[in-house]
Enzyme design. Structure first.
Site, PDB file in Angstrom:
ATOM      1  N   SER A   1       0.816  -1.207   0.000  1.00  0.00           N
ATOM      2  CA  SER A   1       0.000   0.000   0.000  1.00  0.00           C
ATOM      3  C   SER A   1       0.852   1.260   0.000  1.00  0.00           C
ATOM      4  O   SER A   1       1.568   1.522  -0.958  1.00  0.00           O
ATOM      5  CB  SER A   1      -0.963  -0.047   1.190  1.00  0.00           C
ATOM      6  OG  SER A   1      -2.001   0.871   1.054  1.00  0.00           O
TER       7      SER A   1
ATOM      8  N   ASP B   1      10.059   5.686 -10.138  1.00  0.00           N
ATOM      9  CA  ASP B   1       9.604   6.311 -11.387  1.00  0.00           C
ATOM     10  C   ASP B   1      10.367   7.591 -11.711  1.00  0.00           C
ATOM     11  O   ASP B   1      10.599   7.898 -12.884  1.00  0.00           O
ATOM     12  CB  ASP B   1       8.113   6.625 -11.298  1.00  0.00           C
ATOM     13  CG  ASP B   1       7.244   5.414 -11.599  1.00  0.00           C
ATOM     14  OD1 ASP B   1       7.798   4.322 -11.807  1.00  0.00           O
ATOM     15  OD2 ASP B   1       6.003   5.565 -11.623  1.00  0.00           O
TER      16      ASP B   1
ATOM     17  N   LYS C   1      -0.603  -4.117  -3.446  1.00  0.00           N
ATOM     18  CA  LYS C   1      -1.887  -3.599  -2.995  1.00  0.00           C
ATOM     19  C   LYS C   1      -2.002  -2.153  -3.462  1.00  0.00           C
ATOM     20  O   LYS C   1      -1.397  -1.252  -2.895  1.00  0.00           O
ATOM     21  CB  LYS C   1      -2.004  -3.720  -1.475  1.00  0.00           C
ATOM     22  CG  LYS C   1      -3.409  -3.518  -0.939  1.00  0.00           C
ATOM     23  CD  LYS C   1      -3.763  -2.079  -0.742  1.00  0.00           C
ATOM     24  CE  LYS C   1      -5.159  -1.918  -0.187  1.00  0.00           C
ATOM     25  NZ  LYS C   1      -5.515  -0.487  -0.022  1.00  0.00           N
TER      26      LYS C   1
END
Length: 541
Positions: A301, A312, A326
């Site tokens: 999460s 990224d 998740k």
């Protein structure tokens, strides 16, 4: 099941329990059903009619509330694994965990051989103030025998927790004392910390361990960073392993300390939930140093969001094993009786556009068995076994490296699950809590010996388990009906020594002692340090 999987099954079960309890705490909003208008409310009419008929016509008396709870649970079970119902009692525990405090006597404990063992009195709590020690055994609670009675963790919590100002009596058995020691403990508010440790590994590199994201995590993170900034920190290793997530807002604030400008940190969108983007807002305290994040299959999460964003933007290197997967957003709706419903309303997406939620098909038992499957298919032992979905390839924002969606964060550097030295003998020691118990008993008896060390660094350089202490431990193991091998492998012996020393250090310095010792035998952390040494951490500008 393979030998590898069977050896690590206790660890796997622990991971699964933690994920089941904590994953999904990343709540976008906190709404109250009593004040929410649903235009589709007529759809619930049939359910109301059934409950009405039962109340008016059924042959026996029924518990209306229990029936309603069961109906809600069954309805939500038809959706996704992270939409679920929480009873009023469960919500009370959740609020304590996520607000960062509870009311009780302030001890960390575990049950071994049907006896409550104090792991450590929590700093600043009433038990610490009264002199309760690590290794103490709680035999009596309010004049009731609790040792040897089959008491459970929930049973202990029920007896020891309570409103601030109330008193509980405990009878303690302490090594070296013949009789029980009686304490009357006035319960108080006890803080729950989410940053387990923060310290400088060397003159350039800091380490911070975050176990969950609760309401105080960002504040704790900044408090851990401040002395490191003063020490001239250049590199940071952020450990998110076994972190099941929590409040997204806290993870975002920490991300904002790493990502410069007003770059996108993540976005969410769903069927009835328009796209919402989170951006960096302010100058951060660590936007240009070398950054490494450690993750594993228990990182979920909010942990995955943080790691995915750093990956990224090519801001730092991600090291470890593939994370949990998740990526669903839950919104919480509170009922008047204190219970609540958490409903999945959207999905998380990292800046490159990838969703980290692993595939889910209703009724597919493989979702719940994913952790076991990762062991069995070799994913935790071989990078080649990671299930990559080629159709879900994305590219990082700066260096255009390939990253993948469809199930967790795949690390930049894979570190296999270490089984060397974790043989059947070690497994038995771990399962039976013998290393913990011996360490706590030893510290309780030899606590005065620690006064010879001026600080943790002095202790760590001089204290050794080898020799006399190891001999005593093996005798203790034999006394507890565990067969000691005629020849213990070098790796196994080293792992035992490392764990015993870490547990002993924890009694005196808490996480600030436990983690520095444990990291000496941590392959993922060692890989992080090597990457920093080689100048390959991606983080510096």
């Amino acid at each position: 099941m393979s030998n590898k999987s069977s050896v690590w099954q206790p660890t796997l079960i622990g991971i699964s329990i933690a994920i089941g309890i904590l994953v999904g705490y990343a709540i976008q909003g906190r709404n109250n059903l009593s004040s929410t208008k649903f235009v589709t409310i007529g759809k619930s009419g049939k359910i109301d009619e059934v409950l009405g008929y039962i109340d008016q016509k059924y042959v026996e008396d029924v518990d209306d509330e229990a029936l309603s709870d069961a109906a809600i649970e069954e309805i939500l079970s038809e959706l996704d694994p992270h939409s679920y119902y929480l009873s009023a009692e469960e919500m009370s525990s959740v609020r304590e965990e996520m607000t960062g405090n509870f009311e009780g006597i302030g001890v960390e404990f575990f049950i071994v051989k049907d006896t409550i063992m104090v792991v450590t009195p929590l700093s600043g709590g009433p038990s610490e103030a009264l002199g309760i020690q690590s290794g103490d055994k709680i035999i009596m609670i309010d004049d009731t025998l609790v040792a040897g009675t089959g008491i459970t963790n929930s049973g202990v919590v029920k007896r020891l927790k309570g409103p601030k100002g109330t008193v509980v009596k405990v009878g303690i058995k302490r090594n070296g004392k013949k009789d029980l020691i009686d304490y009357e403990i006035k319960r108080d508010r006890i803080p729950i910390y989410s940053v387990d440790a923060g310290f400088m590994v060397d003159d350039k590199t800091g380490y911070i361990k975050i176990s969950r994201f609760n309401a105080n995590t960002y504040r704790e993170f900044r408090e851990a960073m401040e002395p490191m900034e003063e020490a001239g920190i250049k590199n940071l290793v952020l450990d998110l392993r076994q972190n099941p997530g929590g409040y997204l807002e806290e993870a975002i604030k920490i991300l904002d300390e790493f990502i410069d400008g007003r770059k996108e940190l993540l976005f969410t969108k769903g069927r009835q939930h328009p796209k919402f983007t989170y951006n960096a807002k302010r100058p951060g305290v660590f936007e240009s140093g070398e950054l490494i994040i450690l993750i594993d299959q228990g990182s979920a999460s909010a942990s995955e969001i943080l790691a995915g964003c750093v990956q990224d933007w090519d801001r730092g290197k991600i090291i470890g094993t593939r994370s949990f997967g998740k990526g669903l957003v839950q919104e919480q709706y509170d009922f008047k009786d204190g219970s609540a419903m958490r409903l999945t309303i959207a999905k998380y997406y990292t800046p490159s556009g990838r969703c980290i939620q692993k595939p889910y098909v209703f009724g597919d038992e493989h979702y719940d068995e994913d952790m076991s499957n990762r062991f069995d298919n070799g994913e935790l032992f071989s990078e080649d076994s990671i299930a990559i979905i080629d159709s879900l390839v994305f590219y990082t924002k700066v260096l255009k490296r390939k990253v993948y969606g469809g199930g967790g964060i795949v690390p930049d550097v894979f570190v296999p699950f270490d089984t060397l030295g974790y043989d059947d003998f070690y497994r038995q020691l771990f399962q039976n809590g013998l290393m913990q118990q011996f360490a706590y008993d030893y510290y309780a008896v030899h606590k005065s010996d620690w006064e010879a060390y001026k600080d943790f660094k002095d202790f760590n350089s001089k204290f050794t388990i080898k020799g006399k202490i190891m001999t005593s431990f093996l005798a203790y193991v034999a006394e507890n009906n565990i067969k000691v091998p005629a020849k213990i492998g070098n790796e196994t012996e080293f792992n035992i020594e490392n764990r015993l020393k870490a547990y002993m250090a924890k009694q005196h310095w808490n996480g600030q002692g436990f983690y520095p010792v444990l990291l000496e035998n941590d392959k993922a952390f060692q890989m992080a340090m090597q990457s920093l040494k080689d100048g390959k951490a991606l983080g510096a500008k």
